[in-house]
Design a protein around this motif. Structure first.
Motif, PDB file in Angstrom:
ATOM      1  N   THR A   5       0.831  -1.198   0.000  1.00  0.00           N
ATOM      2  CA  THR A   5       0.000   0.000   0.000  1.00  0.00           C
ATOM      3  C   THR A   5       0.872   1.257   0.000  1.00  0.00           C
ATOM      4  OG1 THR A   5      -1.677  -1.190   1.257  1.00  0.00           O
ATOM      5  CG2 THR A   5      -1.860   1.211   1.189  1.00  0.00           C
ATOM      6  N   GLY A   6       0.660   2.097  -1.002  1.00  0.00           N
ATOM      7  CA  GLY A   6       1.409   3.346  -1.106  1.00  0.00           C
ATOM      8  C   GLY A   6       2.732   3.202  -1.836  1.00  0.00           C
ATOM      9  N   THR A   7       3.149   1.959  -2.104  1.00  0.00           N
ATOM     10  CA  THR A   7       4.407   1.738  -2.830  1.00  0.00           C
ATOM     11  C   THR A   7       4.132   1.187  -4.215  1.00  0.00           C
ATOM     12  OG1 THR A   7       5.571   1.355  -0.742  1.00  0.00           O
ATOM     13  CG2 THR A   7       6.654   0.601  -2.750  1.00  0.00           C
ATOM     14  N   LEU A   8       3.646  -0.056  -4.264  1.00  0.00           N
ATOM     15  CA  LEU A   8       3.224  -0.611  -5.554  1.00  0.00           C
ATOM     16  C   LEU A   8       1.847  -0.088  -5.953  1.00  0.00           C
ATOM     17  CD1 LEU A   8       4.426  -4.311  -5.183  1.00  0.00           C
ATOM     18  CD2 LEU A   8       5.474  -2.488  -6.543  1.00  0.00           C
ATOM     19  N   THR A   9       1.061   0.330  -4.951  1.00  0.00           N
ATOM     20  CA  THR A   9      -0.233   0.942  -5.232  1.00  0.00           C
ATOM     21  C   THR A   9      -0.163   2.437  -4.928  1.00  0.00           C
ATOM     22  OG1 THR A   9      -1.125   0.609  -2.998  1.00  0.00           O
ATOM     23  CG2 THR A   9      -1.344  -1.214  -4.562  1.00  0.00           C
ATOM     24  N   GLN A  10      -1.227   3.147  -5.287  1.00  0.00           N
ATOM     25  CA  GLN A  10      -1.242   4.595  -5.079  1.00  0.00           C
ATOM     26  C   GLN A  10      -1.352   4.982  -3.612  1.00  0.00           C
ATOM     27  OE1 GLN A  10      -0.717   6.799  -7.341  1.00  0.00           O
ATOM     28  NE2 GLN A  10      -0.969   5.656  -9.251  1.00  0.00           N
ATOM     29  N   GLY A  11      -1.869   4.063  -2.764  1.00  0.00           N
ATOM     30  CA  GLY A  11      -1.976   4.375  -1.343  1.00  0.00           C
ATOM     31  C   GLY A  11      -3.210   5.185  -0.989  1.00  0.00           C
ATOM     32  N   LYS A  12      -4.170   5.304  -1.914  1.00  0.00           N
ATOM     33  CA  LYS A  12      -5.410   6.038  -1.650  1.00  0.00           C
ATOM     34  C   LYS A  12      -6.503   5.487  -2.547  1.00  0.00           C
ATOM     35  CE  LYS A  12      -3.757   9.650  -4.752  1.00  0.00           C
ATOM     36  NZ  LYS A  12      -3.389  11.074  -4.876  1.00  0.00           N
ATOM     37  N   LEU A  13      -7.749   5.545  -2.042  1.00  0.00           N
ATOM     38  CA  LEU A  13      -8.877   5.028  -2.805  1.00  0.00           C
ATOM     39  C   LEU A  13      -9.161   5.905  -4.011  1.00  0.00           C
ATOM     40  CD1 LEU A  13     -11.288   4.013   0.089  1.00  0.00           C
ATOM     41  CD2 LEU A  13      -9.947   2.495  -1.360  1.00  0.00           C
ATOM     42  N   THR A  14      -9.427   5.276  -5.119  1.00  0.00           N
ATOM     43  CA  THR A  14      -9.805   5.986  -6.340  1.00  0.00           C
ATOM     44  C   THR A  14     -11.007   5.279  -6.959  1.00  0.00           C
ATOM     45  OG1 THR A  14      -8.255   4.661  -7.653  1.00  0.00           O
ATOM     46  CG2 THR A  14      -7.476   6.794  -6.830  1.00  0.00           C
ATOM     47  N   ILE A  15     -11.722   5.993  -7.799  1.00  0.00           N
ATOM     48  CA  ILE A  15     -12.891   5.429  -8.477  1.00  0.00           C
ATOM     49  C   ILE A  15     -12.404   4.559  -9.635  1.00  0.00           C
ATOM     50  CG2 ILE A  15     -15.014   5.963  -9.736  1.00  0.00           C
ATOM     51  CD1 ILE A  15     -15.038   8.650  -8.212  1.00  0.00           C
ATOM     52  N   GLU A  16     -12.609   3.253  -9.517  1.00  0.00           N
ATOM     53  CA  GLU A  16     -12.117   2.321 -10.519  1.00  0.00           C
ATOM     54  C   GLU A  16     -13.170   1.978 -11.567  1.00  0.00           C
ATOM     55  OE1 GLU A  16      -8.966   1.268 -10.648  1.00  0.00           O
ATOM     56  OE2 GLU A  16      -8.485   2.444  -8.870  1.00  0.00           O
ATOM     57  N   GLU A  17     -14.445   1.980 -11.166  1.00  0.00           N
ATOM     58  CA  GLU A  17     -15.487   1.537 -12.097  1.00  0.00           C
ATOM     59  C   GLU A  17     -16.842   2.065 -11.643  1.00  0.00           C
ATOM     60  OE1 GLU A  17     -17.068  -2.706 -14.063  1.00  0.00           O
ATOM     61  OE2 GLU A  17     -15.569  -2.672 -12.446  1.00  0.00           O
ATOM     62  N   VAL A  18     -17.707   2.383 -12.607  1.00  0.00           N
ATOM     63  CA  VAL A  18     -19.086   2.793 -12.340  1.00  0.00           C
ATOM     64  C   VAL A  18     -20.004   1.941 -13.218  1.00  0.00           C
ATOM     65  CG1 VAL A  18     -20.766   4.663 -12.418  1.00  0.00           C
ATOM     66  CG2 VAL A  18     -18.398   5.150 -11.773  1.00  0.00           C
ATOM     67  N   VAL A  19     -20.945   1.228 -12.579  1.00  0.00           N
ATOM     68  CA  VAL A  19     -21.912   0.388 -13.298  1.00  0.00           C
ATOM     69  C   VAL A  19     -23.293   1.019 -13.147  1.00  0.00           C
ATOM     70  CG1 VAL A  19     -22.955  -1.900 -13.498  1.00  0.00           C
ATOM     71  CG2 VAL A  19     -20.540  -1.678 -12.903  1.00  0.00           C
ATOM     72  N   LEU A  20     -23.873   1.491 -14.222  1.00  0.00           N
ATOM     73  CA  LEU A  20     -25.163   2.184 -14.200  1.00  0.00           C
ATOM     74  C   LEU A  20     -26.314   1.166 -14.169  1.00  0.00           C
ATOM     75  CD1 LEU A  20     -24.438   4.935 -16.896  1.00  0.00           C
ATOM     76  CD2 LEU A  20     -24.133   5.067 -14.423  1.00  0.00           C
ATOM     77  N   THR A  21     -27.298   1.409 -13.289  1.00  0.00           N
ATOM     78  CA  THR A  21     -28.490   0.545 -13.198  1.00  0.00           C
ATOM     79  C   THR A  21     -29.773   1.345 -13.308  1.00  0.00           C
ATOM     80  OG1 THR A  21     -28.490   0.713 -10.778  1.00  0.00           O
ATOM     81  CG2 THR A  21     -27.245  -1.123 -11.767  1.00  0.00           C
ATOM     82  N   GLY A  22     -29.655   2.653 -13.529  1.00  0.00           N
ATOM     83  CA  GLY A  22     -30.837   3.501 -13.633  1.00  0.00           C
ATOM     84  C   GLY A  22     -30.761   4.412 -14.837  1.00  0.00           C
ATOM     85  N   ASP A  23     -31.502   5.511 -14.785  1.00  0.00           N
ATOM     86  CA  ASP A  23     -31.591   6.436 -15.918  1.00  0.00           C
ATOM     87  C   ASP A  23     -30.519   7.522 -15.902  1.00  0.00           C
ATOM     88  OD1 ASP A  23     -33.807   5.039 -16.767  1.00  0.00           O
ATOM     89  OD2 ASP A  23     -35.212   6.326 -15.666  1.00  0.00           O
ATOM     90  N   LEU A  24     -29.831   7.744 -14.792  1.00  0.00           N
ATOM     91  CA  LEU A  24     -28.838   8.818 -14.699  1.00  0.00           C
ATOM     92  C   LEU A  24     -27.551   8.431 -15.430  1.00  0.00           C
ATOM     93  CD1 LEU A  24     -29.189   9.958 -10.970  1.00  0.00           C
ATOM     94  CD2 LEU A  24     -30.096  11.072 -13.006  1.00  0.00           C
ATOM     95  N   ASP A  25     -26.883   9.454 -16.005  1.00  0.00           N
ATOM     96  CA  ASP A  25     -25.622   9.190 -16.678  1.00  0.00           C
ATOM     97  C   ASP A  25     -24.478   9.180 -15.665  1.00  0.00           C
ATOM     98  OD1 ASP A  25     -25.116  11.839 -16.044  1.00  0.00           O
ATOM     99  OD2 ASP A  25     -25.600  12.565 -18.040  1.00  0.00           O
ATOM    100  N   ARG A  26     -23.286   8.771 -16.125  1.00  0.00           N
ATOM    101  CA  ARG A  26     -22.130   8.617 -15.233  1.00  0.00           C
ATOM    102  C   ARG A  26     -21.742   9.928 -14.570  1.00  0.00           C
ATOM    103  NH1 ARG A  26     -16.449   8.486 -14.992  1.00  0.00           N
ATOM    104  NH2 ARG A  26     -15.614   6.597 -14.018  1.00  0.00           N
ATOM    105  N   GLU A  27     -21.763  11.030 -15.322  1.00  0.00           N
ATOM    106  CA  GLU A  27     -21.358  12.327 -14.778  1.00  0.00           C
ATOM    107  C   GLU A  27     -22.280  12.759 -13.645  1.00  0.00           C
ATOM    108  OE1 GLU A  27     -20.631  16.930 -16.311  1.00  0.00           O
ATOM    109  OE2 GLU A  27     -20.994  15.318 -17.764  1.00  0.00           O
ATOM    110  N   SER A  28     -23.579  12.561 -13.824  1.00  0.00           N
ATOM    111  CA  SER A  28     -24.531  12.947 -12.773  1.00  0.00           C
ATOM    112  C   SER A  28     -24.362  12.062 -11.541  1.00  0.00           C
ATOM    113  CB  SER A  28     -25.961  12.840 -13.303  1.00  0.00           C
ATOM    114  OG  SER A  28     -26.161  13.710 -14.399  1.00  0.00           O
TER     115      SER A  28
END
Length: 827
Positions: free
Chosen positions: A521-544
């Protein structure tokens, strides 16, 4: 008495000032330009005025009559100018407080001519009580002293250097650049005088050699003597000054035999002129002086080039800053000098301007160019509470910053000190070379005396000039330059590639590494949580979707909230956080509309009766969050600690170089094994405490392996300290950086591959340099002693030897970044 301006005297110390020095170092005091004799007096005078003590010059009753180098002990103790270096205002520029009562100062030394000078200064300062270490870099004439501040004031250190006959001044990038320029101009002037004198004397000498002007022999000898006078009295003056200084302190350097050779040959030629001796050697004196100066000039140019990269960092700081009275739109703006910036000041940084000090953003958002420090050409976005580094450049929008560190405490100064420390710590082979060189001059004088007596006994009329050739040709300069030039070039090249070496043994030890051990953690990885994936299940778009999530997390201090910091938030009110479950509030897509939104665990985001579908989610490592609007699931968001992009190429490159890899992590989950499989690391240990990590490294070391550890956190400090080489990444804790031998400033782990290759090349270059220097002296000495080398040719040989060593070392500064698949570059 009242002190008034005098164009022929230094306003501060009263010493005579030439017109060029007055123009160069003059400073404004009470609205009048006052002449100064040197940068030291200029710096002291400016500090006195800036501290509100300018009345010192009105009321003092006496001026020192001599420069510090000329004072005897009693007069020196009475001199009060040096004590001004003990003021807090002055020390902010060049003294860093290291903790535990230790301080570190960086000084520039003027008057150094060879490695023996550096040895003398180091030896004298290290003998002082309270001094922990004093190391002088022969490549850039920069001295770093670490000592116990309470036991010894800074003025005492500088006083000791003055007593040895050298000038010391606080290191400043601007002053250092000016000193380099002045040194270059002086060298060119002396070189021009020697070159013109050599050509003119040779024009008179050639007819005499071929017997074409025997009737004018006396006239031509007298003319040659007159033309040689400027060469001896001006061009060769640095050799004489250094030799006199060395004899005063009873320490031999190469300037002693060089000066003896010049003055003895010149005086012998004068005697032969007036006593109608067989031969005169005015042409040899001029050629000898010219080639010596040419060699030192080219060597100086190479030294300036190698020292420029570190100095260029500090020259990134702007001359002025814009200070704000407060953090409001109506704040008044004041233009001040960068030296006046203090911690706590609020500064306005406009687009295109350099940041004058370290600090944090308190208002505004912009992109900052940090390429000069990290090697990454892409700008970095800076928002509120983000850290700013002095010397970087604001690109897009105005921002307001609060200063946290200036002067010697700032990150730029720290980087330069670390570079100096790396270049000054000498490998074992360099220490052997220095010991040989330190005794070489005395041996040269003895050998030259023996050669003179031998040929005199044999009745050779050229015995004297054969001995002069021996004096000159066997110079140990190349031997002394072999290591520092290579280390300086290599550390400068790696800094530009994004790896800052802070300890000198790294370049010596890297080629022997058998295993590289990584923290996760923090060496081979960035060491902080980031948004890796968004799976849409409704009518809103990813940006919203992301805007609503960012609105919910806007005021949260939870680590999850940091993943949404760089997203423009939507308007969300009445936000409430439920520990261990999630966060909720009301989203306002329009001014009149209000919808309940929830983000967190599925059972929190939607009613238990409406279990969300998870069949379409992949099984990748990470944390899935569900976002619902009006109790309807609209999106799944996966957060993860992403792998550094350069980690894969690093591991692949290490395996191609036959270096083993291992992963030691305190994370007891499956993420460590998954990451190791992804990167191709075979040896994996998970759930280890700091003590267990250290034990595992010790076990490898007991098996005969040399281990390099790469880490970032406080929990990595014990194993970093126990490894043969420790490297910290750019986001590491301060304690980890302190324990490390090198720092990855660019964030690119594959810069370690270039470090490995450059270290191998550096070792080869050092051995090549030392081998050449020893071979040259072993070959040149018997040839010169046999009488086959005239003095002017000896000067060419000595200069060529030093230049070859420096040129060979400069190749390290041009080592290109290797591709992981290609292996190390050839040297």
């Amino acid at each position: 008495m009242t002190r008034h301006s005098d164009t022929s005297q230094c306003f501060h110390c009263g010493e005579h000032v030439s017109q060029s020095a007055a123009e160069r170092w003059s400073t404004l005091i009470d609205g009048q330009s006052q002449p100064m004799c040197c940068p030291g007096c200029k710096a002291i005078a400016e500090t006195i005025v800036a501290s509100g003590l300018k009345d010192y010059y009105k009321h003092r009753t006496a001026l020192p009559e001599l420069s510090p180098a000329e004072l005897d002990d009693d007069a020196l103790q009475a001199r009060d100018s040096l004590t001004l270096y003990d003021s807090e205002a002055m020390q902010r520029r060049f003294v860093a407080q290291l903790g535990n009562g230790m301080a570190e100062a960086t000084l520039v030394i003027d008057g150094i001519s060879c490695a023996a000078c550096a040895w003398l200064i180091e030896h004298r300062l290290n003998a002082l009580p309270g001094v922990d270490q004093a190391v002088l870099n022969l490549s850039n004439h920069r001295l770093v002293v670490r000592w116990i501040a309470e036991q010894l004031p800074v003025s005492s250190l500088i006083e000791q250097i003055y007593r040895l006959g050298y000038r010391a001044s606080p290191f400043s990038a601007t002053v250092a650049e000016q000193q380099r320029t002045d040194e270059g101009k002086r060298s060119i002037r002396r070189l021009a005088v020697a070159g013109i004198g050599m050509m003119q004397v040779m024009m008179l000498a050639v007819p005499l050699y071929v017997g074409m002007a025997q009737q004018y022999e006396i006239f031509m000898r007298l003319a040659s003597m007159v033309l040689t006078l400027p060469v001896v009295l001006y061009a060769a003056l640095p050799f004489f000054e250094a030799a006199i200084r060395d004899l005063k302190v009873r320490h031999l350097t190469m300037d002693v035999p060089v000066s003896l050779a010049i003055i003895l040959a010149f005086c012998a030629s004068i005697w032969s002129t007036f006593n109608q001796g067989k031969e005169v050697y005015f042409d040899s004196v001029c050629m000898f002086t010219f080639f010596l100066l040419l060699g030192r000039y080219l060597e100086m140019r190479a030294r300036h080039r190698m020292g420029k990269s570190g100095n260029n960092l500090l020259t990134l700081l702007p001359n002025v800053a814009l200070r704000l009275s407060d953090d409001t739109p109506t704040a008044t703006e004041t233009v001040i000098a960068s030296e006046e910036v203090k911690p706590g000041d609020l500064l306005l940084i406009k687009p295109g301007q350099a940041i004058p000090a370290d600090g944090i953003v308190v208002n505004g958002q912009s992109s900052v160019d940090e390429a000069a420090l990290t090697g990454e050409y892409l700008p970095v976005t800076k928002r509120r509470q983000d850290h700013l580094i002095g010397g970087t450049i604001n690109i897009e929008s105005p921002i307001t910053m609060k200063v946290t560190a200036t002067g010697a405490e700032a990150q730029l100064s720290t980087i330069v000190r670390l570079m100096d420390r790396a270049q000054q710590e000498k490998p074992k082979i360099a220490l052997i070379a220095d010991r040989i060189a330190s005794h070489f001059v005395a041996a040269v004088l003895l050998i030259a005396s023996g050669v003179l007596l031998f040929w005199w006994w044999q009745g050779n009329d050229h015995a004297f000039f054969i001995a002069l050739s021996v004096l000159v040709v066997t110079c140990p300069c190349a031997l002394s330059l072999a290591t520092p030039t290579a280390l300086t070039a290599a550390t400068g090249a790696l800094r530009e590639a994004g790896l800052l070496i802070s300890k000198g043994h790294v370049l010596e030890s890297l080629p022997t590494i058998d295993r590289v051990v990584f923290d996760k953690t923090g060496t081979l990885t960035q060491g902080k949580l980031t948004i890796e994936e968004v799976v849409l299940t409704g009518d809103l778009d990813r940006e919203s979707i992301l805007a609503v999530a960012a609105g919910l997390e806007k005021s949260s201090s939870h680590p999850i909230a940091r993943a949404f910091r760089r997203i423009r938030p939507a308007t969300v009110s009445d936000v409430q956080q439920q520990t261990g479950a999630g966060i909720c509030g009301f989203w306002h897509p329009t001014a009149k509309q209000s919808l309940p939104v929830r983000l967190g665990r599925p059972d929190f985001a939607v009613p238990a009766t409406a279990k969300p579908d998870t069949s379409h989610l992949n099984q990748q490592e990470g944390q899935w969050l569900l976002l619902s609007v009006n109790e309807q699931a609209v999106a799944w968001i996966r957060l993860g600690d992403s792998v550094r992009k350069s980690a894969t190429s690093l591991v692949r490159g290490l395996h191609q170089r036959q270096i083993k890899t291992a992963l030691l992590t305190g994370d007891p989950g499956t993420s460590g094994q998954l990451l190791a499989t992804q990167l191709g690391i075979n040896d994996v240990w998970i759930g280890l405490s700091p003590e267990q990590k250290l034990q595992q490294v010790r076990l490898w070391q007991q098996q005969g392996e040399r281990v390099l550890m790469v880490g970032d956190g406080i929990n990595d400090v014990p194993v970093l300290a126990g490894a043969d080489i420790a490297i910290a990444v750019s986001d590491a804790s301060d304690l980890a950086k302190t324990s490390a031998d090198a720092l990855v400033t660019s964030g690119r782990l594959d810069s370690l591959l270039q470090a490995l290759d450059t270290a191998s090349c550096t070792r080869k270059v050092i051995y090549q340099n030392i081998g050449w220097a020893l071979l040259y002296n072993l070959l040149a000495l018997p040839v010169a002693a046999a009488g086959y080398i005239p003095p002017w040719a000896a000067a060419i040989g000595m200069s060529f030897s030093s230049l070859l060593v420096v040129s060979n070392a400069l190749r390290l500064s041009r080592v290109s970044k290797p591709d992981a698949a290609d292996g190390p570059p050839q040297v």
